[in-house]
Design an enzyme around this catalytic site. Structure first.
Site, short mmCIF file in Angstrom:
data_model
loop_
_atom_site.label_atom_id
_atom_site.label_comp_id
_atom_site.label_asym_id
_atom_site.label_seq_id
_atom_site.Cartn_x
_atom_site.Cartn_y
_atom_site.Cartn_z
N ASP A 1 8.28 30.02 -18.31
CA ASP A 1 7.32 29.24 -19.08
C ASP A 1 5.91 29.38 -18.51
O ASP A 1 4.93 29.51 -19.26
CB ASP A 1 7.70 27.75 -19.08
CG ASP A 1 9.04 27.47 -19.73
OD1 ASP A 1 9.47 28.26 -20.59
OD2 ASP A 1 9.65 26.45 -19.38
N ASP B 1 15.24 24.42 -16.66
CA ASP B 1 13.89 24.01 -16.29
C ASP B 1 13.97 23.21 -15.01
O ASP B 1 14.97 22.55 -14.74
CB ASP B 1 13.26 23.16 -17.39
CG ASP B 1 12.94 23.95 -18.65
OD1 ASP B 1 12.59 25.13 -18.53
OD2 ASP B 1 13.02 23.37 -19.75
#
Length: 162
Positions: A134, A114
């Site tokens: 995401d 991330d």
């Protein structure tokens, strides 16, 4: 025409994996690069769980869930895609690309990379760090919900006319 929609999923996977590769190659875990400080930046982070770090260390569960989700997406795309229309098909392919992008990370590294760090000043909220996959999942779900709401409105109008 189906190839166009699969290209959406492929583009999500390629962009997701490329940006994650850049982060892994050029940033240390925990390193932050401010882009529009303090509201937006790149923060190298690893997640061994699901959204917001839930279910840390239960990788076997993510493998099973992802396989089931991908199968479901492909089923709905081929079974109901044409009647759902272009937005419905695009939303399914965003979901497919997002699911596959994070699945590749989990298989390859046992964790998800991330890196998008967002602070929302109006409510003083530091949004959980996320990635392209995401974002695709979020947009895909939003589009799917919007599609379902619009279909519901159409059905209600048809019943009133009848």
């Amino acid at each position: 025409m189906t190839i166009f929609y699969y290209a959406i999923a492929a583009a999500v996977v390629v962009l997701d994996q490329w940006t994650k590769w850049l982060v892994v190659k050029h940033m240390e875990v925990g390193e932050r690069i401010g882009v529009l400080d303090p509201y937006f930046g790149l923060l190298s982070h690893r997640n061994r769980g699901a959204a917001w770090g839930m279910l840390q260390g239960h990788m076997w569960l993510f493998y099973i869930v992802t396989i089931v989700v991908v199968a479901g997406i492909l089923y709905y795309f081929h079974r109901h895609g044409k009647e759902g229309g272009p937005a419905f098909r695009a939303s399914l392919m965003l979901l497919l690309g997002g699911a596959l992008g994070n699945f590749i990370d989990r298989i390859r590294m046992g964790e998800v990379v991330d890196f998008v760090d967002v602070f929302i000043p109006v409510i003083r909220y530091d949004f959980p760090i996320f990635n392209i996959a995401d974002a695709a999942l979020t947009f895909g779900v939003a589009m799917l919900i919007l599609h379902m709401l619009l279909e519901e409105i159409k059905e209600k109008k048809k019943k009133k006319v009848s």
